[in-house]
Design an enzyme around this catalytic site. Structure first.
Site, short mmCIF file in Angstrom:
data_model
loop_
_atom_site.label_atom_id
_atom_site.label_comp_id
_atom_site.label_asym_id
_atom_site.label_seq_id
_atom_site.Cartn_x
_atom_site.Cartn_y
_atom_site.Cartn_z
CB SER A 117 -28.48 -4.75 10.43
OG SER A 117 -27.51 -5.52 9.76
CE1 TYR A 141 -25.57 -0.28 9.59
CE2 TYR A 141 -25.08 -2.63 9.42
CZ TYR A 141 -25.95 -1.57 9.25
OH TYR A 141 -27.20 -1.79 8.75
CE LYS A 145 -28.76 0.23 11.42
NZ LYS A 145 -29.94 1.03 11.13
N1 LIG Z 1 -29.28 -2.36 2.54
C1 LIG Z 1 -29.11 -3.39 3.37
O1 LIG Z 1 -28.69 -4.49 2.94
C2 LIG Z 1 -29.46 -3.26 4.84
C3 LIG Z 1 -29.36 -4.40 5.67
C4 LIG Z 1 -29.68 -4.29 7.01
C5 LIG Z 1 -30.11 -3.07 7.52
N2 LIG Z 1 -30.18 -1.98 6.71
C6 LIG Z 1 -30.62 -0.69 7.29
O2 LIG Z 1 -31.70 -0.19 6.53
C7 LIG Z 1 -31.68 1.23 6.53
C8 LIG Z 1 -31.80 1.74 5.10
O3 LIG Z 1 -30.75 1.23 4.32
P1 LIG Z 1 -30.67 1.51 2.76
O4 LIG Z 1 -29.97 0.35 2.16
O5 LIG Z 1 -31.99 1.91 2.23
O6 LIG Z 1 -29.66 2.75 2.74
P2 LIG Z 1 -29.80 4.16 1.98
O7 LIG Z 1 -28.50 4.85 2.21
O8 LIG Z 1 -30.26 3.97 0.58
O9 LIG Z 1 -30.97 4.88 2.79
C9 LIG Z 1 -30.78 5.63 3.96
C10 LIG Z 1 -31.67 6.85 3.84
O10 LIG Z 1 -31.61 7.61 5.05
C11 LIG Z 1 -31.32 8.97 4.76
N3 LIG Z 1 -30.58 9.47 5.91
C12 LIG Z 1 -29.34 9.11 6.33
N4 LIG Z 1 -29.02 9.77 7.46
C13 LIG Z 1 -30.10 10.56 7.77
C14 LIG Z 1 -30.37 11.46 8.84
N5 LIG Z 1 -29.49 11.69 9.80
N6 LIG Z 1 -31.59 12.08 8.84
C15 LIG Z 1 -32.51 11.86 7.86
N7 LIG Z 1 -32.28 11.01 6.83
C16 LIG Z 1 -31.09 10.38 6.79
C17 LIG Z 1 -30.53 8.93 3.47
O11 LIG Z 1 -30.57 10.14 2.73
C18 LIG Z 1 -31.24 7.80 2.72
O12 LIG Z 1 -32.35 8.26 2.01
C19 LIG Z 1 -30.41 1.64 7.24
O13 LIG Z 1 -30.73 1.98 8.58
C20 LIG Z 1 -29.56 0.40 7.20
O14 LIG Z 1 -28.68 0.32 8.30
C21 LIG Z 1 -29.86 -2.04 5.38
#
Ligand SMILES: NC(=O)c1ccc[n+]([C@@H]2O[C@H](COP(=O)([O-])OP(=O)(O)OC[C@H]3O[C@@H](n4cnc5c(N)ncnc54)[C@H](O)[C@@H]3O)[C@@H](O)[C@H]2O)c1
Length: 322
Positions: A117, A141, A145
């Site tokens: 991120s 957070y 990362k």
């Molecule tokens: N959305 C953003 O703007 C953004 C920006 C930068 C980084 N990210 C990173 O991208 C990734 C996905 O984000 P997102 O927005 O899709 O979030 P989200 O919450 O929609 O998706 C996360 C997924 O991981 C699953 N999950 C969580 N913990 C778990 C575990 N211990 N074991 C198995 N599955 C697990 C959840 O059920 C979900 O399906 C994350 O790692 C987040 O930090 C997101």
């Protein structure tokens, strides 16, 4: 190759699953469904319900599906929650990753992609954030990362795994309304929520050192995030020695005022005047990616603009809030 996509039932993960499946990759998903939804997965993609923290589950899934590469997207992503529950975030995002990597090394997995991120940069004081800009996260957070990137790079180097850590900037939009983001943690859904409740959208501070005084961010369509994963996965498949850290952004800044204006336009709610309130602690004035390295390394660049992000996100919001 067979790819394990963790978190594949989530917002970003489901877009990556779709893009990689359309690109002809064999895929299996591991997701604990804590925030994900099984119905986000396309037909024919197997879902294993379980946590990456469970080594026995990880080992079984890697073995039964003969996994050769992993795209680790599962994780917790809410900054405020990470401040309130740092130990939980370190467990999920760092211990979960370490457990998965341990299983991957033992199972002979040779390719590993990690969802990082822009939060690793903290409060960067530069016009364009390059991958060489110092990392100084300002919340648990972002720390998890950055620690995750270190784990991935170190494990890759020692155990002969090609790796890539992808630093997403501000993700928005949806490929289809069904795949939209369920959470209300980012600017776009936050403004949707206020407008649909007939409330003024909030702008946190208009006294930043930016042209209109509001914070500037680099918004990136989730479909572009997904296509970057396809490109990165192909690169890792072709280059067993790859060790990449890449920003995924458009390299263009949009201010909060500009973004709120676009959202009001798309939603047809230009009648409500935004409300300027105090700055939120920890909001940097400007965070915009340099997208040069990913273009050079993967021949990839973003295709979608901000309006397309807002329009597609709005279609998803309306589906979930009829
Ligand atoms: N959305 C953003 O703007 C953004 C920006 C930068 C980084 N990210 C990173 O991208 C990734 C996905 O984000 P997102 O927005 O899709 O979030 P989200 O919450 O929609 O998706 C996360 C997924 O991981 C699953 N999950 C969580 N913990 C778990 C575990 N211990 N074991 C198995 N599955 C697990 C959840 O059920 C979900 O399906 C994350 O790692 C987040 O930090 C997101």
């Amino acid at each position: 190759m067979t790819w394990l996509i963790t978190g594949g039932a989530g917002f970003i993960g489901s877009h990556v699953v779709r893009a990689m499946a359309e690109g002809g990759e064999r895929i299996v998903v591991l997701d604990d469904l804590s925030t994900g939804r099984a119905e986000r997965l396309p037909e024919g993609v197997p879902l294993e319900v379980g946590t990456v923290l469970d080594r026995a589950v990880v080992d079984r899934v890697l073995r039964e599906h003969a996994v050769t590469g992993i795209v680790h997207i599962a994780g917790k992503k809410q900054v405020a929650e990470s401040v309130a529950k740092p130990l939980h975030y370190y467990r999920e995002n760092v211990e979960g990753l370490r457990t998965l990597l341990e299983g991957a090394v033992e199972a002979g997995v040779t390719r590993f992609l990690f969802s990082s991120s822009a939060a690793v940069y903290g409060m960067p004081d530069v016009d364009l954030v390059t991958e060489a800009t110092p990392c100084a996260p300002i919340n648990p957070y972002g720390e998890t990362k950055l620690a995750g990137e270190w784990l991935v790079t170190a494990a890759g180097r020692t155990h002969g795994m090609a790796t890539a850590s992808l630093r997403y900037f501000n993700v928005a939009g949806a490929a289809t309304p069904e795949l939209g983001d369920d959470g209300v943690f980012n600017l776009v859904p936050m403004v949707f929520e206020r407008l649909t409740a007939d409330e003024q959208p909030r702008i946190f501070g208009d006294d930043y050192p930016t042209p209109d005084g509001t914070c500037i961010r680099d918004y990136i369509h989730v479909e572009d995030i997904a296509s970057a994963h396809v490109a990165a996965a192909r690169r890792l498949a072709a280059d067993p020695a790859a060790s990449l850290i890449l920003n995924i952004g458009r390299g263009e800044g949009v201010s909060v005022t500009e973004m709120v204006g676009i959202i009001q336009d798309v939603t047809g709610r230009t009648d409500i005047k935004p409300l300027v309130t105090e700055r939120r602690p920890g909001d940097p004035a400007r965070v915009v990616a340099s997208a040069d390295r990913i273009r050079e390394e993967l021949d990839w660049s973003a295709r979608y603009g901000v309006r397309e992000m807002v329009e597609s996100a709005w279609a998803g919001w309306r589906l979930r809030h009829p």
